[in-house]
Design a protein around this motif. Structure first.
Motif, PDB file in Angstrom:
ATOM      1  N   LYS A   7       0.844  -1.208   0.000  1.00  0.00           N
ATOM      2  CA  LYS A   7       0.000   0.000   0.000  1.00  0.00           C
ATOM      3  C   LYS A   7       0.875   1.252   0.000  1.00  0.00           C
ATOM      4  O   LYS A   7       1.990   1.245   0.535  1.00  0.00           O
ATOM      5  CB  LYS A   7      -0.881   0.054   1.260  1.00  0.00           C
ATOM      6  N   VAL A  63       0.879   5.068   1.361  1.00  0.00           N
ATOM      7  CA  VAL A  63       0.191   5.905   2.346  1.00  0.00           C
ATOM      8  C   VAL A  63       0.768   7.310   2.293  1.00  0.00           C
ATOM      9  O   VAL A  63       1.993   7.483   2.343  1.00  0.00           O
ATOM     10  CB  VAL A  63       0.382   5.318   3.771  1.00  0.00           C
ATOM     11  N   ASP A 108      -3.177   4.701  -1.590  1.00  0.00           N
ATOM     12  CA  ASP A 108      -4.289   3.878  -1.094  1.00  0.00           C
ATOM     13  C   ASP A 108      -4.893   4.476   0.168  1.00  0.00           C
ATOM     14  O   ASP A 108      -6.054   4.238   0.484  1.00  0.00           O
ATOM     15  CB  ASP A 108      -3.781   2.462  -0.777  1.00  0.00           C
ATOM     16  N   VAL A 109      -4.059   5.198   0.907  1.00  0.00           N
ATOM     17  CA  VAL A 109      -4.514   5.764   2.182  1.00  0.00           C
ATOM     18  C   VAL A 109      -4.013   7.200   2.259  1.00  0.00           C
ATOM     19  O   VAL A 109      -2.870   7.488   1.897  1.00  0.00           O
ATOM     20  CB  VAL A 109      -3.932   4.960   3.383  1.00  0.00           C
ATOM     21  N   PHE A 156      -8.502   5.675   0.913  1.00  0.00           N
ATOM     22  CA  PHE A 156      -9.070   5.595   2.265  1.00  0.00           C
ATOM     23  C   PHE A 156      -8.613   6.855   2.990  1.00  0.00           C
ATOM     24  O   PHE A 156      -7.416   7.129   3.070  1.00  0.00           O
ATOM     25  CB  PHE A 156      -8.539   4.341   2.968  1.00  0.00           C
ATOM     26  N   THR A 157      -9.572   7.643   3.507  1.00  0.00           N
ATOM     27  CA  THR A 157      -9.185   8.914   4.127  1.00  0.00           C
ATOM     28  C   THR A 157      -9.369   8.887   5.641  1.00  0.00           C
ATOM     29  O   THR A 157     -10.416   8.478   6.150  1.00  0.00           O
ATOM     30  CB  THR A 157     -10.023  10.082   3.556  1.00  0.00           C
ATOM     31  N   VAL A 162      -6.650   1.294  10.684  1.00  0.00           N
ATOM     32  CA  VAL A 162      -6.801   1.648   9.263  1.00  0.00           C
ATOM     33  C   VAL A 162      -6.679   0.386   8.408  1.00  0.00           C
ATOM     34  O   VAL A 162      -7.494   0.142   7.510  1.00  0.00           O
ATOM     35  CB  VAL A 162      -5.742   2.697   8.840  1.00  0.00           C
ATOM     36  N   LEU A 210      -9.410  -1.076   5.950  1.00  0.00           N
ATOM     37  CA  LEU A 210      -9.054  -1.138   4.538  1.00  0.00           C
ATOM     38  C   LEU A 210      -9.373  -2.522   3.984  1.00  0.00           C
ATOM     39  O   LEU A 210      -9.869  -2.669   2.864  1.00  0.00           O
ATOM     40  CB  LEU A 210      -7.555  -0.867   4.443  1.00  0.00           C
TER      41      LEU A 210
END
Ligand code: C5P
Length: 397
Positions: free
Chosen positions: A188, A190, A268-269, A318-319, A391, A395
């Motif tokens: 991922k 971030v 992704d985040v 993803f927030t 998270v 996720l």
């Protein structure tokens, strides 16, 4: 990973925090670990081998060239015996030796001879911790998958205050028990914003806030430890860039917004931890403002809401947002969660001065559409890890 029935080789090097190692050894054994201790020659100046031997009942080793010790359990045998090699305290000198593969005493030789995972709990003066050489050695060690436990921040034996204290024995044991953070964010990307922003009034003045950036930097390091590729977009802070994290330094909210929007599409985040100035002066004077008038009126205009803009992208990552509140924390946090269209929000009560802005500790109430969880007061590193675990769970689901 649990330490029950694990063979732990506890390496003690010569720092004042060595006086805590009988307690650390006791805590390891009382949780079911088999502990053997190896001391460096300078460690013996700070803690008695006899005390360490008495706690575990096992002989303490300190000499690579000791015929009797080699006959009982040779250094290669000892290296093979270990399931975990824990070095606490680890001095700056020992970290330097370890990073360069020196093997000039028993403990450094064991580090090369073991296949077991190595954990180090650094302990040193804050200036030594921040020294470029130490930081470079840490990068080398982390690339080699040697795990850092701490250090903690606070008052030091020398009177300085800052990063470099050895973690308390119970925290070292807790982290060992948790084991290596699971690589829950492997694969991922971030992105994290951190720190304050500065909004220029003229070439020499600006408005800003008290954010230290510590929470955002801790999140960046936690996400990296959990296997993520991390991009940190940071306002001005006094912090060292986290290791193995791409750090982009910005000054104003507009710059932060621009860098985030350019790169967030590949993430992704997105974690918005920065204390972004809500407003900026309508015009930044190109010349210094003169004090000719009795009153000065400045007009401010709203800055873009970076988090909201990211969350409203057609395909948002993803927030996770933050809400620093002084009252009605739950209510305000939930309204922000929905107003900004977030996946998660972490709220803290900044009316409590022992946590939050500028402090080493924090406590968070985390909300997401289907649930909530309180993360009790802890240092920001531990809290960051717990938050990123939440998270990762969300996720996945
Ligand atoms: O609305 P409020 O400022 O209280 O929201 C806080 C959250 O929004 C934080 O996560 C902060 O990083 C983010 N934020 C932002 N851009 C702004 C203002 C806040 O990303 N201009």
């Amino acid at each position: 990973m649990s330490i029950i029935n694990k063979n732990i080789l506890l390496g003690v090097t010569g720092g004042i925090a060595a006086y805590k190692t009988p307690d650390l050894e006791r805590k390891l054994t009382s949780q079911g670990a088999n502990v053997r201790v190896v001391l460096t020659s300078s460690a013996k100046e700070f803690v008695s081998p006899l005390a360490l031997q008495a706690v575990s009942g096992n002989p303490v080793s300190d000499d690579l060239l000791d015929r009797d010790a080699e006959a009982a359990m040779g250094h290669i045998e000892l290296a093979k015996w270990a399931d975990i090699l824990l070095i606490a305290p680890a001095t700056a000198n020992f970290l330097a030796k370890l990073s360069h593969g020196l093997a000039d005493d028993l403990l450094s030789t064991l580090c090369l001879a073991t296949a077991a995972p190595i954990f180090v709990a650094p302990a040193m003066n804050q200036q030594m911790w921040h020294a470029a050489a130490t930081q470079k050695n840490l990068v080398i060690l982390q690339k080699r998958n040697i795990k850092l436990l701490g250090p903690a921040s606070g008052e030091q034996a020398c009177g300085d205050v800052g990063l470099g204290r050895m973690l308390e024995p119970q925290d070292i044991v807790a982290l060992l028990n948790q084991g290596l953070p699971e690589p829950l964010l492997a694969g991922k990307t971030v992105m994290i914003t951190a720190g304050p922003t500065r909004e220029a009034l003229d070439p020499v003045r600006y408005i800003t806030n008290h954010s230290s950036g510590k929470m955002g930097y801790a999140i960046a390091q936690a996400a990296q430890n959990m296997g993520a590729k991390v991009i940190l977009v940071s306002g001005p802070t006094h912090l060292m860039a986290p290791v193995n994290v791409t750090t982009i330094q910005v000054t104003s909210a507009a710059q932060m917004h621009q860098h985030v929007m350019e790169q967030v599409k590949h993430c992704d985040v997105f974690v918005a931890c920065a204390a972004v100035a809500d407003y900026r002066p309508m015009q930044s004077n190109s010349q210094k403002i003169k004090k000719n008038e009795q009153e000065l009126t400045l007009t401010f205009i709203k800055n873009p809401d970076i988090l909201s803009d990211v969350a409203h992208l057609p395909q948002p990552p993803f927030t996770l947002g933050f809400a620093a509140e002084t009252q009605n924390v739950r209510e305000y946090a939930l309204s922000k969660l929905y107003a900004k269209k977030l996946n998660m929000i972490a709220a803290n009560d900044v009316s409590d001065s022992s946590i939050g802005f500028n402090s080493e500790n924090n406590a968070l109430s985390v909300f997401w559409p289907q649930g909530e969880q309180i993360l009790a007061m802890a240092d920001k590193q531990q809290l960051a890890l717990q938050l990123m675990q939440l998270v990762a769970e969300q996720l996945k689901s």
